[in-house]
Write a protein that holds these residues in place. Structure first.
Motif, PDB file in Angstrom:
ATOM      1  N   HIS A  63      80.055  50.946  31.172  1.00  0.00           N
ATOM      2  CA  HIS A  63      78.599  51.071  30.922  1.00  0.00           C
ATOM      3  C   HIS A  63      78.344  51.267  29.448  1.00  0.00           C
ATOM      4  O   HIS A  63      78.717  52.288  28.874  1.00  0.00           O
ATOM      5  CB  HIS A  63      78.068  52.220  31.802  1.00  0.00           C
ATOM      6  CG  HIS A  63      76.988  53.092  31.249  1.00  0.00           C
ATOM      7  ND1 HIS A  63      77.137  54.458  31.133  1.00  0.00           N
ATOM      8  CD2 HIS A  63      75.737  52.824  30.818  1.00  0.00           C
ATOM      9  CE1 HIS A  63      76.027  54.990  30.658  1.00  0.00           C
ATOM     10  NE2 HIS A  63      75.161  54.029  30.444  1.00  0.00           N
ATOM     11  N   HIS A  65      75.162  50.067  26.496  1.00  0.00           N
ATOM     12  CA  HIS A  65      73.963  49.315  26.136  1.00  0.00           C
ATOM     13  C   HIS A  65      74.295  48.591  24.833  1.00  0.00           C
ATOM     14  O   HIS A  65      73.970  49.063  23.747  1.00  0.00           O
ATOM     15  CB  HIS A  65      72.761  50.243  26.020  1.00  0.00           C
ATOM     16  CG  HIS A  65      72.627  51.133  27.220  1.00  0.00           C
ATOM     17  ND1 HIS A  65      72.245  50.634  28.447  1.00  0.00           N
ATOM     18  CD2 HIS A  65      72.900  52.443  27.418  1.00  0.00           C
ATOM     19  CE1 HIS A  65      72.265  51.634  29.335  1.00  0.00           C
ATOM     20  NE2 HIS A  65      72.671  52.731  28.746  1.00  0.00           N
ATOM     21  N   HIS A 222      71.612  54.722  36.439  1.00  0.00           N
ATOM     22  CA  HIS A 222      71.807  56.066  35.877  1.00  0.00           C
ATOM     23  C   HIS A 222      71.297  57.104  36.868  1.00  0.00           C
ATOM     24  O   HIS A 222      70.169  56.984  37.351  1.00  0.00           O
ATOM     25  CB  HIS A 222      71.000  56.237  34.593  1.00  0.00           C
ATOM     26  CG  HIS A 222      71.394  55.330  33.469  1.00  0.00           C
ATOM     27  ND1 HIS A 222      70.945  54.046  33.355  1.00  0.00           N
ATOM     28  CD2 HIS A 222      72.198  55.541  32.401  1.00  0.00           C
ATOM     29  CE1 HIS A 222      71.450  53.497  32.252  1.00  0.00           C
ATOM     30  NE2 HIS A 222      72.219  54.376  31.664  1.00  0.00           N
ATOM     31  N   HIS A 252      76.910  58.642  35.098  1.00  0.00           N
ATOM     32  CA  HIS A 252      76.761  60.062  34.705  1.00  0.00           C
ATOM     33  C   HIS A 252      77.048  61.036  35.852  1.00  0.00           C
ATOM     34  O   HIS A 252      78.020  61.777  35.787  1.00  0.00           O
ATOM     35  CB  HIS A 252      75.393  60.345  34.064  1.00  0.00           C
ATOM     36  CG  HIS A 252      75.110  59.531  32.848  1.00  0.00           C
ATOM     37  ND1 HIS A 252      75.980  59.464  31.788  1.00  0.00           N
ATOM     38  CD2 HIS A 252      74.055  58.718  32.530  1.00  0.00           C
ATOM     39  CE1 HIS A 252      75.475  58.670  30.854  1.00  0.00           C
ATOM     40  NE2 HIS A 252      74.328  58.189  31.287  1.00  0.00           N
ATOM     41  N   ASP A 303      78.374  54.136  26.680  1.00  0.00           N
ATOM     42  CA  ASP A 303      76.926  54.315  26.824  1.00  0.00           C
ATOM     43  C   ASP A 303      76.155  53.906  25.568  1.00  0.00           C
ATOM     44  O   ASP A 303      75.679  52.788  25.499  1.00  0.00           O
ATOM     45  CB  ASP A 303      76.611  55.758  27.276  1.00  0.00           C
ATOM     46  CG  ASP A 303      75.212  55.929  27.837  1.00  0.00           C
ATOM     47  OD1 ASP A 303      74.455  54.945  27.869  1.00  0.00           O
ATOM     48  OD2 ASP A 303      74.864  57.053  28.243  1.00  0.00           O
TER      49      ASP A 303
END
Ligand SMILES: [Zn+2]
Length: 451
Positions: A63, A65, A222, A252, A303
């Protein structure tokens, strides 16, 4: 004749439970696959000296971005609440397709440079229909293995993250799937990056989960982080909507009730933990050991590079240190010796094999196994920060850093060799610097106009 590469004489950590470690061994690669792993292989092949190197499967980041590469380091002190305002409500709305392309290109090269051969790109930056194409193109050009997770637009925090009534456009998700992902055996696969209950109305949540299942792509969401989503009880809500399933990765998971852990485990869901972000930004304790207690196989993720480093060594150390510190404190209170600590070997497994499992790619990557894709990393263990080696697992998990990632192969292709990326790094850097200047300018213009 197939293209053959023979990695000779390395310390091989296969992460394959059957094969184990070879303190001195050879890896034969034929085209895109691993053809043999033996103490000694004779073959008509290009021989690469792996003596003094630790040979591991590529890391898997489940994960990231990636679109945020152009705004690297802009939010060093941000909490999760700050991040929503400073990134999602400030930079995201002014992102053009060109900015997404530059970031994905530079971000994927950053991954390869650091030995991350598989990346789940959580792309919630689809402000126009050109944005997803730009994101996919950036990944594609680098030769990384990636799951492109199609997310919503991010033109306004209020519209997209507070009881959002806007569903990700199914027609465009289908268009992207049909354009780039018609075969499921290529380097790129696809997912749906959903926001989930609390962030969206129930109708939107239902529509997005049904969309992913109708289109046959996995879901990533998330959950359970910080004051915000920690209180939503998102897993309970998803369960109430009847949407939990084995096709979903939960990111998370810091604030789960016992019941929520059991719901995730029983439904066959998978988890991705971003320890540095979680500890630093207030998401909560990274639940690596906790998830293992429920029989899950956690993976690690970077992340956001707005706030933390983009390499896996940081995540391994962060999770390892935080989890053990927390356990030590609990046992200090009980006045007993601490038990159940994570081990360095577990961390390597989490960063490789578990990552492949979570990304839905365990059949083709995550371990050095005959027949799997040749996603291989050579760590130079002769470096002064690693030598002398007593234990190869420690060398990788607790001694090495990005500077020691000497060579990286994805599907049998060198993407980094002898310490250098085989790519136009100068162009990628230029693009991402230009993007930075444009984004900073656009944010300043917007602020001036609003004043
Ligand atoms: Zn995230």
């Amino acid at each position: 004749m197939p293209n053959r590469i023979l990695l000779r004489g390395g310390h091989i950590l296969t992460m394959d439970p059957q094969l184990g470690d070879l303190p001195r061994g050879d890896v034969l690669i034929e085209d895109d696959k691993i053809a043999a792993i033996e103490p000694r292989i004779e073959a008509d092949a290009e021989v690469v000296d792996a003596n003094g190197r630790v040979v591991i499967p590529g890391f898997v980041d489940t994960h990231r971005h990636t679109w945020e590469s152009a705004i690297r380091g802009v939010a060093p002190n941000a909490t999760l609440d700050d991040y929503f305002v400073d990134i999602l409500d400030t930079f995201a709305p002014v992102y053009t397709a060109d900015d997404v392309y530059a970031s994905n290109l530079a971000g994927a090269l950053e991954c390869l440079n650091a030995g991350i051969t598989t990346l789940v790109d959580w792309s919630h930056i689809n402000n126009t229909p050109e944005h997803p194409d730009a994101g996919v193109r950036g990944l594609q050009e680098t030769g990384i293995r990636a799951q492109y997770a199609y997310g919503s637009a991010n033109t306004s925090l209020a519209d997209y993250w507070f009881e959002s009534k806007i569903v990700i456009p199914k027609d465009d998700v289908r268009r992207i799937r049909d354009t780039y992902f018609s075969s499921s055996d290529g380097l790129l696969t696809m997912g749906l990056a959903t926001r989930g209950p609390g962030f969206c109305t129930d109708d939107v949540v239902r529509a997005e989960w049904e969309m992913a299942r109708d289109l046959g792509i996995p879901i990533t969401v998330h959950v359970g982080m910080g004051r915000m989503a920690g209180r939503f009880g998102m897993i309970k809500q998803l369960d109430g909507l009847g949407l939990l399933g084995p096709d979903t990765t939960y990111l998370h998971c810091c604030y789960f009730s016992e019941e929520e852990w059991q719901l995730v485990a029983r439904s066959g869901g998978t988890v991705s933990i971003a320890p540095q972000v979680e500890a630093q930004m207030g998401h909560g304790w990274p639940p690596v050991a906790k998830s293992i207690e429920y029989g899950l196989r956690p993976s690690l993720s970077i992340d956001v590079v707005t706030t933390v480093p983009g390499d896996m060594f940081t995540q391994i150390r962060s999770a390892f240190g935080i989890d053990r510190a927390r356990r030590n404190e609990i046992y200090w209170e009980k006045n007993e010796p601490a038990e159940g600590h994570l081990t360095a070997r577990q961390m390597l497994e989490i960063a490789t094999l578990n990552g492949a499992f979570v990304a839905g790619l365990e059949d083709r990557t995550g371990s050095l196994t005959v027949g799997k894709q040749a996603d291989v990393v050579l760590i130079d263990a002769r470096a002064i920060n690693i030598a002398p080696v007593h234990d190869a697992v420690t060398a990788v998990t607790l001694c090495a850093d990005v500077s020691n990632v000497e060579s990286v192969l994805v599907a049998g292709q060198f993407r980094k060799r002898d310490g250098k990326l085989l790519a136009d790094v100068e162009r990628a850097r230029q693009l991402v610097e230009n993007s930075r200047d444009r984004l900073v300018g656009a944010v300043a213009d917007k602020k001036a106009a609003a004043a």
